[in-house]
Design a protein around this motif. Structure first.
Motif, short mmCIF file in Angstrom:
data_model
loop_
_atom_site.label_atom_id
_atom_site.label_comp_id
_atom_site.label_asym_id
_atom_site.label_seq_id
_atom_site.Cartn_x
_atom_site.Cartn_y
_atom_site.Cartn_z
N ARG A 65 0.76 -1.24 0.14
CA ARG A 65 -0.03 -0.12 -0.01
C ARG A 65 0.76 1.12 -0.08
NH1 ARG A 65 -5.49 -0.18 1.42
NH2 ARG A 65 -6.32 -2.29 1.54
N LYS A 66 2.02 1.10 0.54
CA LYS A 66 2.70 2.26 0.82
C LYS A 66 3.42 2.66 -0.49
CE LYS A 66 5.50 4.25 4.31
NZ LYS A 66 4.64 5.19 4.82
N ILE A 67 3.82 1.59 -1.21
CA ILE A 67 4.62 1.84 -2.40
C ILE A 67 3.54 2.38 -3.51
CG2 ILE A 67 5.59 0.50 -4.45
CD1 ILE A 67 6.95 -1.16 -2.50
N LEU A 68 2.35 1.62 -3.47
CA LEU A 68 1.21 2.17 -4.54
C LEU A 68 0.54 3.52 -4.05
CD1 LEU A 68 -0.32 -1.48 -5.23
CD2 LEU A 68 1.04 -0.03 -6.67
N HIS A 69 0.97 4.09 -3.02
CA HIS A 69 0.38 5.19 -2.57
C HIS A 69 -1.03 5.15 -2.06
CE1 HIS A 69 4.19 7.29 -3.12
NE2 HIS A 69 4.16 6.82 -4.36
N ILE A 70 -1.53 3.87 -1.54
CA ILE A 70 -2.94 3.87 -1.26
C ILE A 70 -3.08 3.45 0.38
CG2 ILE A 70 -4.86 2.08 -1.50
CD1 ILE A 70 -3.51 0.93 -3.80
N SER A 71 -3.79 4.40 0.95
CA SER A 71 -4.15 4.88 2.03
C SER A 71 -5.47 4.04 2.76
CB SER A 71 -4.37 6.23 2.70
OG SER A 71 -4.86 6.31 3.81
N HIS A 124 -10.36 3.18 1.45
CA HIS A 124 -11.43 2.12 1.22
C HIS A 124 -10.83 1.17 0.10
CE1 HIS A 124 -13.22 3.64 4.67
NE2 HIS A 124 -13.40 4.76 4.32
N VAL A 125 -9.78 0.94 -0.22
CA VAL A 125 -9.37 0.05 -1.44
C VAL A 125 -9.24 -1.38 -0.54
CG1 VAL A 125 -7.76 -0.65 -3.03
CG2 VAL A 125 -8.15 1.75 -2.58
N THR A 126 -9.77 -2.47 -0.96
CA THR A 126 -9.72 -3.91 -0.46
C THR A 126 -8.30 -4.27 -0.54
OG1 THR A 126 -10.39 -5.05 -2.25
CG2 THR A 126 -11.95 -4.24 -0.83
N ASN A 127 -7.82 -5.25 0.29
CA ASN A 127 -6.22 -6.07 -0.08
C ASN A 127 -6.53 -6.67 -1.23
OD1 ASN A 127 -5.78 -5.09 2.62
ND2 ASN A 127 -5.95 -6.95 3.76
#
Length: 157
Positions: free
Chosen positions: A40-46, A50-53
């Motif tokens: 998530r950190k690499i893809l800049h997704i916090s 609310h993006v699922t795993n």
């Protein structure tokens, strides 16, 4: 890409001496959480997005193609090391297969290193020692036993 860089650097550091770990359910959960946090950190997704795993895994798969997750790699390394030590005749084999006089501490049963091997292979510890003496058997056993099923996605109303 950044994802491949993370996998090469973080994975090599993370897996240092993983063969000696006793994987409890808590440790397995923490490994999976750490891997997802890195992705998530690499893809800049916090997490606030609310993006699922599953969606994060799909983006990683799209970016670098099929890959093994960290828990699968840990299991594979541990099973391969077990086979290597079981075929040797050194101190590591004596320590791995030896027993100590006395009982276990009072309280709940603690999971042991060999309990992981027994659980993953489906064989008693003595039978698994004989099974890994042949390298071809070991390869088949590792391929079958190291797969980690993904947690099912939760059903939503």
């Amino acid at each position: 890409s950044k994802i491949q860089l993370m996998r090469s650097r973080v994975t090599s550091i993370f897996l240092y001496a993983c063969e000696s770990w006793t994987l409890t359910a808590e440790l397995q959960r923490r490994i999976q959480a750490m891997e997802m946090k890195c992705c998530r950190k690499i893809l800049h997704i916090s997490y606030k997005d609310h993006v699922t795993n599953e969606a994060v895994r799909a983006k990683i798969q799209q970016a670098i193609g099929p890959h093994e997750d960290l828990l699968t790699i840990v299991k594979r390394c541990k099973l391969q090391w077990y086979g290597h030590v079981s075929r040797s005749s050194g101190l590591a084999k004596t320590i791995l297969q030896g027993t100590v006089k006395g009982g276990r501490i009072q309280g709940g049963q603690r999971e042991r290193w060999e309990d992981n091997i027994r659980e993953w292979t489906g064989l008693e510890f003595g039978k698994s020692k004989r099974a890994v003496e042949d390298r071809e058997n070991l390869r088949k056993l590792v391929a079958k036993s190291s797969v980690v099923p993904q947690r099912p996605s939760r059903l939503r109303d």
